[in-house]
Design a protein around this motif. Structure first.
Motif, mmCIF file in Angstrom:
data_model
loop_
_atom_site.group_PDB
_atom_site.id
_atom_site.type_symbol
_atom_site.label_atom_id
_atom_site.label_comp_id
_atom_site.label_asym_id
_atom_site.label_seq_id
_atom_site.Cartn_x
_atom_site.Cartn_y
_atom_site.Cartn_z
ATOM 1 N N TRP A 173 0.829 -1.212 0.000
ATOM 2 C CA TRP A 173 0.000 0.000 0.000
ATOM 3 C C TRP A 173 0.856 1.252 0.000
ATOM 4 O O TRP A 173 0.432 2.287 -0.517
ATOM 5 N N TYR B 297 1.399 1.665 -3.582
ATOM 6 C CA TYR B 297 0.165 2.182 -4.183
ATOM 7 C C TYR B 297 0.099 3.700 -4.036
ATOM 8 O O TYR B 297 -0.158 4.415 -4.995
ATOM 9 N N PRO C 159 -19.281 -12.649 -18.450
ATOM 10 C CA PRO C 159 -18.385 -11.544 -18.095
ATOM 11 C C PRO C 159 -16.927 -12.019 -17.976
ATOM 12 O O PRO C 159 -16.678 -13.157 -17.573
ATOM 13 N N GLN D 200 -14.659 -11.489 -15.935
ATOM 14 C CA GLN D 200 -14.144 -11.780 -14.590
ATOM 15 C C GLN D 200 -14.091 -13.276 -14.299
ATOM 16 O O GLN D 200 -13.515 -13.683 -13.302
ATOM 17 N N ASP E 29 -10.466 -14.430 -13.698
ATOM 18 C CA ASP E 29 -9.911 -14.202 -12.364
ATOM 19 C C ASP E 29 -10.554 -15.142 -11.343
ATOM 20 O O ASP E 29 -9.906 -15.606 -10.404
ATOM 21 N N THR E 30 -11.862 -15.416 -11.546
ATOM 22 C CA THR E 30 -12.547 -16.333 -10.634
ATOM 23 C C THR E 30 -11.902 -17.711 -10.688
ATOM 24 O O THR E 30 -11.645 -18.317 -9.644
ATOM 25 N N ALA F 198 -8.681 -17.711 -8.857
ATOM 26 C CA ALA F 198 -8.878 -17.692 -7.410
ATOM 27 C C ALA F 198 -9.282 -19.066 -6.891
ATOM 28 O O ALA F 198 -8.823 -19.504 -5.836
ATOM 29 N N LEU G 70 -6.288 -21.229 -6.810
ATOM 30 C CA LEU G 70 -5.463 -20.883 -5.651
ATOM 31 C C LEU G 70 -6.030 -21.508 -4.387
ATOM 32 O O LEU G 70 -5.294 -22.055 -3.553
ATOM 33 N N TYR G 71 -7.354 -21.441 -4.254
ATOM 34 C CA TYR G 71 -7.986 -22.006 -3.056
ATOM 35 C C TYR G 71 -7.727 -23.511 -2.980
ATOM 36 O O TYR G 71 -7.384 -24.037 -1.927
ATOM 37 N N GLU H 134 -10.379 -7.764 3.268
ATOM 38 C CA GLU H 134 -10.667 -6.931 2.110
ATOM 39 C C GLU H 134 -11.751 -7.589 1.243
ATOM 40 O O GLU H 134 -12.743 -6.955 0.880
ATOM 41 N N THR I 77 -5.698 -14.913 0.810
ATOM 42 C CA THR I 77 -5.473 -14.302 -0.503
ATOM 43 C C THR I 77 -6.487 -14.822 -1.516
ATOM 44 O O THR I 77 -7.012 -14.055 -2.336
ATOM 45 N N ALA I 78 -6.759 -16.132 -1.441
ATOM 46 C CA ALA I 78 -7.744 -16.708 -2.354
ATOM 47 C C ALA I 78 -9.108 -16.072 -2.125
ATOM 48 O O ALA I 78 -9.831 -15.775 -3.083
ATOM 49 N N MET J 42 -9.119 -12.637 -3.805
ATOM 50 C CA MET J 42 -9.201 -12.698 -5.266
ATOM 51 C C MET J 42 -10.591 -13.137 -5.706
ATOM 52 O O MET J 42 -11.174 -12.595 -6.638
ATOM 53 N N MET J 43 -11.109 -14.162 -5.003
ATOM 54 C CA MET J 43 -12.396 -14.714 -5.392
ATOM 55 C C MET J 43 -13.497 -13.665 -5.215
ATOM 56 O O MET J 43 -14.358 -13.507 -6.074
ATOM 57 N N ALA K 184 -13.354 -10.941 -7.930
ATOM 58 C CA ALA K 184 -13.724 -11.392 -9.270
ATOM 59 C C ALA K 184 -15.189 -11.817 -9.338
ATOM 60 O O ALA K 184 -15.921 -11.424 -10.246
ATOM 61 N N LEU K 185 -15.620 -12.606 -8.355
ATOM 62 C CA LEU K 185 -16.977 -13.162 -8.406
ATOM 63 C C LEU K 185 -18.047 -12.079 -8.321
ATOM 64 O O LEU K 185 -19.044 -12.121 -9.056
ATOM 65 N N LEU L 65 -17.854 -8.934 -9.173
ATOM 66 C CA LEU L 65 -17.910 -8.203 -10.437
ATOM 67 C C LEU L 65 -18.566 -9.046 -11.531
ATOM 68 O O LEU L 65 -19.319 -8.536 -12.350
ATOM 69 N N TYR L 66 -18.249 -10.339 -11.489
ATOM 70 C CA TYR L 66 -18.843 -11.261 -12.462
ATOM 71 C C TYR L 66 -20.366 -11.202 -12.386
ATOM 72 O O TYR L 66 -21.055 -11.008 -13.393
ATOM 73 N N PHE L 67 -20.891 -11.323 -11.170
ATOM 74 C CA PHE L 67 -22.346 -11.311 -11.018
ATOM 75 C C PHE L 67 -22.919 -9.911 -11.233
ATOM 76 O O PHE L 67 -24.011 -9.760 -11.767
ATOM 77 N N ARG M 219 -21.837 -7.681 -13.268
ATOM 78 C CA ARG M 219 -21.929 -7.449 -14.710
ATOM 79 C C ARG M 219 -23.063 -8.240 -15.328
ATOM 80 O O ARG M 219 -23.726 -7.785 -16.261
ATOM 81 N N TYR M 220 -23.270 -9.439 -14.812
ATOM 82 C CA TYR M 220 -24.369 -10.258 -15.323
ATOM 83 C C TYR M 220 -25.711 -9.589 -15.014
ATOM 84 O O TYR M 220 -26.625 -9.587 -15.835
ATOM 85 N N ALA N 57 -10.939 -0.468 -2.218
ATOM 86 C CA ALA N 57 -9.734 0.373 -2.266
ATOM 87 C C ALA N 57 -8.776 0.154 -1.098
ATOM 88 O O ALA N 57 -8.239 1.094 -0.528
ATOM 89 N N GLY N 58 -8.593 -1.101 -0.723
ATOM 90 C CA GLY N 58 -7.565 -1.391 0.277
ATOM 91 C C GLY N 58 -7.968 -1.135 1.712
ATOM 92 O O GLY N 58 -7.132 -1.229 2.605
#
Lengths: 361, 315
Positions: free
Chosen positions: A149, A152, A319, A321, A324-325, A328, A331-332, B40, B100-101, B104-105, B108-109, B111-113, B115-116, B230-231
Motif C-alpha cells: 500500500w 500504491y 463476463p 471476470q 480471475d474467478t 482464485a 489458488l484455493y 478486504e 489471498t484466495a 481474489m475470489m 472477481a466473483l 464483479l462477475y455477477f 456485470r451479469y 480500495a484497500g
C-alpha cells in the motif's frame, strides 16, 4: 530411488487436479448465469490461442506473471511468504517508466538503464521487509502488505506530480517507442501483437533462477534456511543475511515484471490500482510447485485465461471476470491441497485393497 | 482551526466506522488464532450483497431496504468467510494463502455477477442512509458539535458492537475460550475447549463484521458498488496491528488512520490545505504500523498461536 519417484508426479497431479477444480468451478458459475460452459471454454481457449497474434498476446500477458510467480516461489524456497509482489512490481514499473520518460539514450542503453531501475525499485521494496524480518523478526507477510500500500500511494502521488499524461491526470504519459520493450521484428513475427522483449527476459531469468537455486552455494543456503532455519544457523550459515538477500532478489524479480507490464505489455501506468499480477503470482508459484519451470508453465496457463477472456466476453454473455474467478478457485484448491492428497490416498487405497482382495479370495 | 475541525470531524468519523467494524472482526478472528487477510474480500462481499439487496428491494420497501441490506451483508460475509474457516481450521491450510484466495475470489466473483445483473460492473443504490443531528446531545459544548452532529445511525451501531465485543472477549466464558485458543490451543484443548468450534465461530464473526463494514461504506459515503473497497480491508488489518489486538487500541488506531485519510482527501478541495502533502498522510498508516511492529517486536501483544494450525496430536 523408489521413494523419490512417486513424489514428483504427485505434485503435478495435485496441480492438475487444482486446475481441473478451478475449471469446474468456473463452469458452475457460467451455468448459474445461464451460459453454456463448453461454449464458454471453447471461446476462452480460442481467444488465447487461435492464431499467432493471440498467442503473442498470451505470451505478453503471461510475462509479468512469470516474474511475479518466480518472485513468490523464490522467497518460498527460503521459507518466506512474499505477498508484496504487487507493490514491488508497481515500484519497479514506476522506476522504469520514470527513466523511460525522462532519459534520452539510444534504445539498447535506455532499456538497460530501465532494467537496472526496475530491479533497483523492486529490490528496495523487497529489501525493507527482509531487513525488518532479519533485525526485528517482523513477520514478512504483514510487512509486505504494508509495502504494497505504500507502493500504491507513492505511485498515486508521483505520477500526477511528475509523469502525468497529456489528457489524463490519472495515468502516466505514454511511453515512447524508444523506451518500450516492444520491438518491430517481434511485433511483426507475431502479426501485430503485444508481445515484447519481456518474454525473452523472463525465459532467461527462469534459467538463471534455476541455476541459482540448484547449482550454487547461495541457492543451497537459501533452501537450507527455508527447510530449517535453526539447523542452517547451527551449520554456520548467515541465515539473517540470506533472509534479506532472498527478499531483495524476490523484489527485484517482481520489479522486472513491472517493467515488462508497464513498458512492454502496456504503454503507461494508471494510478489507483494495485496490480493483480502480484497476487496471481502466488497462485502461479503454488501451481508451479515453486520450481522455476513449473512457474513458467503455470504462468503461461494463466496467460491463456487472462488473454482469452476478452474474446470469450465478446462472443458470449459471460463476463470476463470468470478468468480471475477460475484463478482464485485454483489458488484455493492449491492451498487446500490436503483435501486433494486425502482424495488421492483414498483412491490409492481403494485400488490396492481391490488387488489384495482379488489375490486373497 | 475550530471551523476546520467541525467541518472535517463528521467525514473522519464516517470514514473510520467501516474500518473500525472490520478491524474488530479481525480482532476476534486473530484472538482465536486464525489470521484473516481476507478482510478486504469479505468487505467486498458485504458491499456487493447490500448493494444488490437495496437495488432490488428499494422499490418495494423504501428506506428500510437499507437496513435489510446491512443484515444481508453481514450474513453473506459470514457465509463467505466459512471458506476461509474450512481451509484454515479443518484442513490446516496456509491461512495467508487461503485469505489471498478469498480476496481474489471476492473481487472477481462479485464483479462477475454484477456485470451479469446490471450489464456494467457497478451497482448504484438509489438511497443510502441519511445524516442527522442528535437533538439534545449536539448542544453540549465542544463534543456536541464534533460527535453528535451530522451523524449516522450505523456509527452508533458500530460503537455498540465494539462495546459488546469487548464484553464478549474479556468478560464471558466464550471470550476466555477464544483467547485461550489463540494463545495456547493445546492447553485450551486439554481443558475441554473445542478449539476448532471456537475458531469457526470467531472466523464467522470476522466475516459478518467485515461484510457489515463493506455495506456501511456503501450506504454512507460511496453509494455505489464497483468491485473494490480500495484497500480498506488491509488498512483495517494495519489498524488491528497498530492497535495491538485490543478493542480500545483499534478504536484509537482506526480513528487515527481515518482522520489522516480524511485530511488527505479534503486537502484537494480546501485551498488552505493545498500544501499538505497527500502522500505523507496516505502513507502514514502503513509507515506507523511498520514502526509499531519494530517498536513492539520484543513485547508484541499478538496472539501467540495466531496463524498456526491446530493439530490435536501435536503437544
Amino acid at each position: 530411488m523408489k521413494l523419490k519417484l512417486p513424489q514428483i508426479p504427485r505434485q503435478i497431479t495435485v496441480s492438475l487436479i487444482a486446475v481441473f477444480m478451478g475449471l469446474v468451478g468456473g463452469a458452475v458459475f457460467m451455468i448459474s448465469t445461464g451460459s453454456n460452459p463448453f461454449e464458454g471454454y471453447n471461446f476462452l481457449f480460442r481467444g488465447g490461442l487461435m492464431n499467432i497474434e493471440r498467442i503473442g498476446n498470451t505470451l505478453a500477458t503471461a510475462t509479468p506473471l512469470i516474474f511475479t510467480g518466480l518472485s513468490v516461489a523464490f522467497a518460498f524456497k527460503t521459507g518466506l511468504f512474499n505477498i508484496g509482489a504487487s507493490g514491488q512490481l508497481l515500484i519497479g514499473g514506476l522506476s522504469a517508466t520514470a527513466i523511460g520518460l525522462t532519459v534520452v539514450l539510444p534504445k539498447p542503453l535506455l532499456l538497460l538503464l530501465m532494467i537496472v531501475a526496475a530491479i533497483a525499485g523492486g529490490a528496495l521494496w523487497g529489501f525493507v521487509p527482509g531487513l525488518l524480518k532479519a533485525l526485528f523478526n517482523v513477520h514478512e507477510v504483514v510487512a509486505t502488505i504494508m509495502m504494497n500500500w505504500l507502493a500504491y500511494w507513492v505511485t498515486y502521488y508521483t505520477i500526477p506530480a511528475y509523469l502525468k499524461g497529456e489528457f489524463m491526470e490519472t495515468e502516466s504519459r505514454r511511453i515512447p517507442d524508444i523506451a518500450s520493450l516492444r520491438v518491430p521484428w517481434l511485433t511483426d513475427l507475431f502479426h501485430d501483437s503485444f508481445i515484447n522483449l519481456g518474454i525473452l527476459m523472463a525465459v532467461i531469468v527462469v534459467l538463471l533462477i534455476w541455476v541459482i537455486l540448484n547449482k550454487t552455494v547461495l541457492g543451497y543456503e537459501l533452501k537450507a534456511a527455508g527447510f530449517n532455519r535453526y539447523a542452517a544457523e547451527y551449520a554456520g550459515m548467515a541465515v539473517n543475511r540470506n533472509i534479506v538477500l532472498s527478499m531483495t532478489i524476490a523484489g527485484a524479480l517482481a520489479g522486472l515484471g513491472g517493467m515488462a507490464l508497464y513498458a512492454g505489455y502496456a504503454v503507461n501506468i494508471q494510478i489507483g490500482i494495485l496490480p493483480n499480477q502480484g497476487f496471481d503470482g502466488i497462485a502461479v508459484a503454488l501451481l508451479g510447485a515453486n520450481s522455476p519451470f513449473g512457474v513458467l508453465f503455470a504462468a503461461l496457463f494463466f496467460g491463456i485465461l487472462h488473454s482469452g477472456k476478452g474474446f470469450m466476453n465478446a462472443m458470449t454473455q459471460i463476463p470476463p471476470q470468470i478468468g480471475d474467478t477460475i484463478i482464485a478457485i485454483i489458488l484455493y484448491f492449491a492451498a487446500t491441497s490436503v483435501l486433494i492428497e486425502r482424495f488421492l490416498d483414498r483412491i490409492k487405497k481403494f485400488f490396492s485393497n481391490r488387488t489384495i482382495n482379488r489375490g486373497g479370495s | 482551526m475550530w471551523d476546520f475541525l467541525t467541518f472535517v470531524f463528521p467525514y473522519a468519523i464516517t470514514f473510520t466506522i467501516p474500518l473500525l467494524i472490520t478491524s474488530l472482526g479481525g480482532l476476534i478472528c486473530e484472538r482465536s488464532g486464525v489470521v484473516n487477510i481476507g478482510l478486504e474480500g469479505l468487505m467486498i462481499i458485504g458491499s456487493f450483497a447490500s448493494a444488490l439487496t437495496i437495488f432490488r428491494l428499494y422499490p418495494s420497501l423504501g428506506g428500510s431496504a437499507v437496513w435489510v441490506g446491512l443484515i444481508v451483508a453481514a450474513v453473506a460475509g459470514a457465509l463467505f468467510s466459512m471458506l476461509h474457516a474450512f481451509a484454515s481450521i479443518s484442513l490446516n491450510a496456509n491461512q495467508v494463502i487461503s485469505g489471498t484466495a478469498i480476496n481474489m475470489m471476492a473481487g472477481a466473483l462479485t464483479l462477475y455477477f454484477a456485470r451479469y445483473i446490471t450489464g456494467s460492473g457497478n451497482i448504484h443504490i438509489i438511497s443510502g442512509l441519511q445524516r442527522y443531528t442528535i437533538p439534545v446531545l449536539s448542544k453540549i459544548p465542544v463534543i456536541g458539535k464534533l460527535f453528535f452532529t451530522q451523524t449516522y445511525t450505523t456509527t452508533w451501531l458500530v460503537l455498540f458492537l465494539l462495546l459488546a465485543s469487548w464484553y464478549l472477549v474479556y468478560k464471558t466464558p466464550f471470550g476466555l475460550r477464544l483467547r485461550a485458543s489463540g494463545e495456547h490451543p493445546h492447553a485450551a484443548d486439554s481443558a475441554g475447549v473445542n478449539v476448532r468450534l471456537v475458531r469457526y465461530i470467531a472466523v464467522m464473526f470476522s466475516g459478518a463484521f467485515a461484510g457489515l463494514g463493506g455495506a456501511i461504506i456503501l450506504v454512507t459515503y460511496s453509494g455505489e458498488f464497483n468491485g473494490s473497497v480500495a484497500g480498506l480491508g488491509f488498512l483495517a488489518l494495519a489498524a488491528l496491528i497498530f492497535g495491538q489486538w485490543k478493542p480500545l487500541g483499534i478504536l484509537g488506531a482506526t480513528f487515527f488512520f481515518g482522520f489522516a485519510s480524511t485530511i488527505a482527501n479534503v486537502s484537494q478541495v480546501v485551498p488552505a490545505l493545498d500544501r499538505v502533502p497527500g502522500l505523507i498522510l496516505k502513507a502514514f498508516p502503513y509507515v506507523v504500523t511498520l514502526l509499531a511492529l519494530i517498536a513492539f517486536s520484543k513485547s508484541s501483544q499478538a496472539p501467540r498461536a495466531s496463524g498456526e494450525p491446530f493439530e490435536q496430536g501435536k503437544r
